[in-house]
Design a protein around this motif. Structure first.
Motif, PDB file in Angstrom:
ATOM      1  N   VAL A 454       0.825  -1.208   0.000  1.00  0.00           N
ATOM      2  CA  VAL A 454       0.000   0.000   0.000  1.00  0.00           C
ATOM      3  C   VAL A 454       0.859   1.257   0.000  1.00  0.00           C
ATOM      4  N   SER A 455       1.975   1.237   0.704  1.00  0.00           N
ATOM      5  CA  SER A 455       2.771   2.452   0.868  1.00  0.00           C
ATOM      6  C   SER A 455       3.820   2.662  -0.221  1.00  0.00           C
ATOM      7  N   SER A 456       4.247   1.599  -0.904  1.00  0.00           N
ATOM      8  CA  SER A 456       5.397   1.708  -1.817  1.00  0.00           C
ATOM      9  C   SER A 456       5.129   2.485  -3.102  1.00  0.00           C
ATOM     10  N   PRO A 457       4.003   2.273  -3.816  1.00  0.00           N
ATOM     11  CA  PRO A 457       3.826   2.972  -5.096  1.00  0.00           C
ATOM     12  C   PRO A 457       3.830   4.484  -4.938  1.00  0.00           C
ATOM     13  N   ALA A 458       4.194   5.178  -6.016  1.00  0.00           N
ATOM     14  CA  ALA A 458       4.153   6.636  -5.993  1.00  0.00           C
ATOM     15  C   ALA A 458       2.718   7.138  -5.892  1.00  0.00           C
ATOM     16  N   TRP A 459       1.783   6.405  -6.504  1.00  0.00           N
ATOM     17  CA  TRP A 459       0.363   6.736  -6.403  1.00  0.00           C
ATOM     18  C   TRP A 459      -0.473   5.491  -6.683  1.00  0.00           C
ATOM     19  N   ILE A 460      -1.702   5.494  -6.177  1.00  0.00           N
ATOM     20  CA  ILE A 460      -2.627   4.368  -6.344  1.00  0.00           C
ATOM     21  C   ILE A 460      -4.028   4.910  -6.618  1.00  0.00           C
ATOM     22  N   LYS A 461      -4.735   4.250  -7.514  1.00  0.00           N
ATOM     23  CA  LYS A 461      -6.161   4.505  -7.737  1.00  0.00           C
ATOM     24  C   LYS A 461      -6.912   3.185  -7.585  1.00  0.00           C
ATOM     25  N   VAL A 462      -8.001   3.204  -6.839  1.00  0.00           N
ATOM     26  CA  VAL A 462      -8.823   2.001  -6.650  1.00  0.00           C
ATOM     27  C   VAL A 462     -10.280   2.377  -6.896  1.00  0.00           C
ATOM     28  N   GLU A 463     -10.906   1.692  -7.820  1.00  0.00           N
ATOM     29  CA  GLU A 463     -12.317   1.924  -8.106  1.00  0.00           C
ATOM     30  C   GLU A 463     -13.070   0.608  -7.973  1.00  0.00           C
ATOM     31  N   ILE A 464     -14.244   0.654  -7.311  1.00  0.00           N
ATOM     32  CA  ILE A 464     -15.088  -0.530  -7.238  1.00  0.00           C
ATOM     33  C   ILE A 464     -16.440  -0.198  -7.863  1.00  0.00           C
ATOM     34  N   SER A 465     -16.996  -1.155  -8.578  1.00  0.00           N
ATOM     35  CA  SER A 465     -18.259  -0.950  -9.276  1.00  0.00           C
ATOM     36  C   SER A 465     -19.064  -2.242  -9.273  1.00  0.00           C
ATOM     37  N   ASP A 466     -20.334  -2.134  -9.719  1.00  0.00           N
ATOM     38  CA  ASP A 466     -21.243  -3.288  -9.737  1.00  0.00           C
ATOM     39  C   ASP A 466     -21.230  -4.007  -8.386  1.00  0.00           C
ATOM     40  N   LEU A 467     -21.378  -3.219  -7.335  1.00  0.00           N
ATOM     41  CA  LEU A 467     -21.312  -3.739  -5.964  1.00  0.00           C
ATOM     42  C   LEU A 467     -22.638  -4.398  -5.591  1.00  0.00           C
ATOM     43  N   GLY A 473     -27.229 -12.738   7.698  1.00  0.00           N
ATOM     44  CA  GLY A 473     -27.703 -12.700   9.072  1.00  0.00           C
ATOM     45  C   GLY A 473     -27.557 -11.293   9.611  1.00  0.00           C
ATOM     46  N   ASP A 474     -27.666 -11.142  10.910  1.00  0.00           N
ATOM     47  CA  ASP A 474     -27.606  -9.811  11.498  1.00  0.00           C
ATOM     48  C   ASP A 474     -26.202  -9.224  11.529  1.00  0.00           C
ATOM     49  N   ASP A 475     -25.171 -10.082  11.538  1.00  0.00           N
ATOM     50  CA  ASP A 475     -23.814  -9.573  11.730  1.00  0.00           C
ATOM     51  C   ASP A 475     -22.818 -10.106  10.720  1.00  0.00           C
ATOM     52  N   ARG A 476     -23.292 -10.566   9.568  1.00  0.00           N
ATOM     53  CA  ARG A 476     -22.391 -11.103   8.550  1.00  0.00           C
ATOM     54  C   ARG A 476     -22.955 -10.778   7.171  1.00  0.00           C
ATOM     55  N   ALA A 477     -22.076 -10.435   6.243  1.00  0.00           N
ATOM     56  CA  ALA A 477     -22.504 -10.079   4.892  1.00  0.00           C
ATOM     57  C   ALA A 477     -21.442 -10.497   3.897  1.00  0.00           C
ATOM     58  N   GLN A 478     -21.882 -10.619   2.658  1.00  0.00           N
ATOM     59  CA  GLN A 478     -20.941 -10.918   1.583  1.00  0.00           C
ATOM     60  C   GLN A 478     -21.177  -9.932   0.455  1.00  0.00           C
ATOM     61  N   ALA A 479     -20.086  -9.442  -0.147  1.00  0.00           N
ATOM     62  CA  ALA A 479     -20.176  -8.473  -1.230  1.00  0.00           C
ATOM     63  C   ALA A 479     -19.356  -8.949  -2.417  1.00  0.00           C
ATOM     64  N   ASN A 480     -19.917  -8.744  -3.612  1.00  0.00           N
ATOM     65  CA  ASN A 480     -19.224  -9.042  -4.858  1.00  0.00           C
ATOM     66  C   ASN A 480     -19.138  -7.747  -5.656  1.00  0.00           C
ATOM     67  N   PHE A 481     -17.980  -7.479  -6.268  1.00  0.00           N
ATOM     68  CA  PHE A 481     -17.826  -6.235  -7.010  1.00  0.00           C
ATOM     69  C   PHE A 481     -16.654  -6.344  -7.981  1.00  0.00           C
ATOM     70  N   ASN A 482     -16.666  -5.424  -8.936  1.00  0.00           N
ATOM     71  CA  ASN A 482     -15.537  -5.297  -9.860  1.00  0.00           C
ATOM     72  C   ASN A 482     -14.528  -4.324  -9.261  1.00  0.00           C
ATOM     73  N   GLN A 483     -13.282  -4.698  -9.249  1.00  0.00           N
ATOM     74  CA  GLN A 483     -12.223  -3.843  -8.700  1.00  0.00           C
ATOM     75  C   GLN A 483     -11.238  -3.471  -9.798  1.00  0.00           C
ATOM     76  N   HIS A 484     -11.005  -2.183  -9.937  1.00  0.00           N
ATOM     77  CA  HIS A 484      -9.996  -1.682 -10.875  1.00  0.00           C
ATOM     78  C   HIS A 484      -8.874  -1.056 -10.057  1.00  0.00           C
ATOM     79  N   TYR A 485      -7.717  -1.688 -10.070  1.00  0.00           N
ATOM     80  CA  TYR A 485      -6.537  -1.194  -9.351  1.00  0.00           C
ATOM     81  C   TYR A 485      -5.557  -0.639 -10.365  1.00  0.00           C
ATOM     82  N   HIS A 486      -5.027   0.546 -10.073  1.00  0.00           N
ATOM     83  CA  HIS A 486      -4.068   1.169 -10.992  1.00  0.00           C
ATOM     84  C   HIS A 486      -3.044   1.939 -10.165  1.00  0.00           C
ATOM     85  N   SER A 487      -1.757   1.663 -10.382  1.00  0.00           N
ATOM     86  CA  SER A 487      -0.690   2.423  -9.728  1.00  0.00           C
ATOM     87  C   SER A 487       0.312   2.846 -10.785  1.00  0.00           C
TER      88      SER A 487
END
Length: 513
Positions: A454-467, A473-487
């Motif tokens: 996380v700290s090493s790149p000069a810059w990072i962009k993270v985008e999530i979509s189609d979440l 239950g009351d205290d647990r969830a699951q999420a699916n999404f598209n992740q675009h990582y760019h450094s």
């Protein structure tokens, strides 16, 4: 046994240099800087000397050593090549030139320089030893190449392996007298491969698996490298798995050194498979190339493993084209419960109503009309919690679930924002204390790795979509999404799935893939 390359600076060299009237103060400053490993200061002081006496042999010699010790092999080579040209009878300069050429992977050039050193001074012990090391390294390279050219030449491969083990920890240097009781810093390490640091195996994501695979290959960790390939791996060209493994053991383990570089990586996900395409740069002591390559990976209980390998146009998904992540991860009618390890099964229902609907559908109907009602609703038109479909309790429950989904979405957006901002503390705080890294990596090792990533790149962009968020239950969830990582050094797109738990008043990630 540790093999060493050594250098010396003879007293005669110092005497002849002093006769040239060098600036004593600057030379003393240079020697002191060298002894303190302050190489820029040493070079600066020596440049002052050389500005007054451009042909001063001792100053040029020490400048070459300072550049070499600072890691500037090219600059040091320039200095020593010029030095031996102007002082062809200086055995010490030829010896150090041989060391530098070896470091630059020029074994033939190293041999020439070291043979010249011992020709000038047959009693030059360090040069004799260094020359022997070069002969051993060249023999190991020749045996390795013979084993590559003749797949049935087990003797050549065995000799290569024995010599590689003999070379072992690499060549180091011994200090050398520089005259008047001062000591010159040692010269540079030789080319031979040293003991490799143990590579931490991370197969939690396709990207992590790719990086680990390349690091294990570069470290020539044959066992670790082969473990990256799953039980379902199929070698190309119709080769048997055992024959392929034997070939890879030889090709990974035999060279004196290997360096694998990756670039232009793309990751496509389809269900439980990932197609990873990338540019691979391979370099060893005997061979180098660059090619566009692909790995097909599959997600297993032990993390992501390699299923196929080949050229970028030769490897493809083995699951059906319509098996998109959303389809393969869609809800079926089974209830999901925690297993013994605390992980969830991979087919969660969409939310709590689905769990109740399933429970109702499993119960035997009380009469024919009841059996024909929609799942989760009784014959009296009530929901499974016995409240009328339009009643206040049902509405409150729906609102509560909507709020929970929104809270999960906000938590994931905050997680992506912290990642992009390279806010390591906030990023790690998005993970539960009970987070379980994939591939058997310990939590502490995972945290260390993520801090660096996380700290090493000069810059990072993270985008999530189609979440898409599913409540378990009351205290647990699951999420699916598209992740675009760019450094500044890397870019990929992938479909991700994370499991979150509600703790300390917020939602935190407990598992991701």
């Amino acid at each position: 046994m540790t093999t060493k390359i050594k250098t010396t600076a003879a007293t005669a060299l110092i005497v002849s240099a002093l006769a040239g009237g060098v600036a004593h103060a600057d030379m003393d400053t240079a020697r002191q800087a060298l002894s303190n490993n302050d190489f820029p200061a040493a070079v600066e002081a020596l440049d002052e000397v050389l500005a007054q006496s451009p042909n001063d042999a001792e100053a040029r010699f020490l400048k070459g050593l300072a550049l070499a010790r600072s890691g500037d092999t090219g600059g040091a080579l320039d200095v020593f090549n010029a030095l031996v040209k102007n002082n062809p009878d200086m055995a010490e300069a030829w010896n150090n030139l041989g060391v530098l050429r070896a470091r630059d992977n020029d074994l033939a050039g190293a041999q020439t320089a070291l043979e010249k050193a011992v020709e000038i001074n047959p009693e030059h012990g360090p040069a004799q030893e260094n020359l022997g090391d070069i002969y051993v390294a060249m023999a190991q390279t020749a045996y390795s190449r013979a084993g590559e050219l003749e797949s049935d030449n087990a003797i050549a491969r065995a000799k290569s392996q024995q010599l590689a083990e003999f070379i072992g920890g690499g060549m180091s240097s011994a200090p050398a007298a520089a005259g008047q009781g001062t000591s010159t810093p040692p010269a540079v390490p030789n080319v031979t491969r040293g003991a490799q640091a143990q590579v931490a195996v991370d197969t939690s994501t396709p990207q992590a698996t790719l990086q680990t695979w390349a690091k294990l290959w570069s470290a020539q960790d044959v066992r670790g490298y082969l473990s990256m390939y799953g039980d379902a791996f199929v070698p190309s060209d119709g080769m048997s798995r055992s024959a392929w493994a034997a070939q890879r053991r030889d090709r990974v383990g035999s060279p004196a050194r290997i360096d694998i570089g990756l670039s232009n990586t793309r990751i496509d996900r389809r269900g439980e498979q990932a197609l990873v395409t990338f540019t691979q740069r391979y370099e060893s002591n005997t061979y180098q190339d660059e090619e566009r390559k692909a790995l097909l990976m599959g997600e297993t209980a032990d993390g992501w493993q390699i299923l196929r390998e080949g050229g970028a146009d030769e490897v493809a998904f083995t699951v059906a084209e319509n098996a998109t992540p959303a389809q393969t991860e869609s809800v079926d009618s089974r209830i999901v419960a925690d297993d013994a390890s605390g992980e969830l099964a991979d087919t969660p229902p969409a939310d709590a109503e689905a769990m109740q609907a399933h429970a109702q559908s499993e119960a035997p109907p009380t009469d024919e009309s009841a059996s024909q009602q929609p799942a989760g609703q009784t014959a009296a038109g009530q929901t499974a919690n016995n409240a009328p479909a339009g009643s206040a309790p049902a509405q409150m429950q729906a609102e509560s679930q909507a709020q929970a989904r929104q809270a999960v979405e906000r938590a994931l957006q905050d997680w992506a924002a912290a990642w992009a901002a390279q806010d390591v503390g906030r990023y790690l705080n998005a993970y539960s204390d009970n987070y379980k890294p994939r591939g058997g990596v310990s939590l502490s090792d995972w945290v260390r790795g993520r801090r660096q990533s996380v700290s090493s790149p000069a810059w990072i962009k993270v985008e999530i979509s189609d979440l898409q968020v599913s409540l378990l239950g009351d205290d647990r969830a699951q999420a699916n999404f598209n992740q675009h990582y760019h450094s500044n050094t890397y870019e990929d797109r992938e479909r991700k799935r994370v499991t979150l738990v509600r703790e300390d008043g917020g939602w935190r990630i407990v598992r991701e893939s």
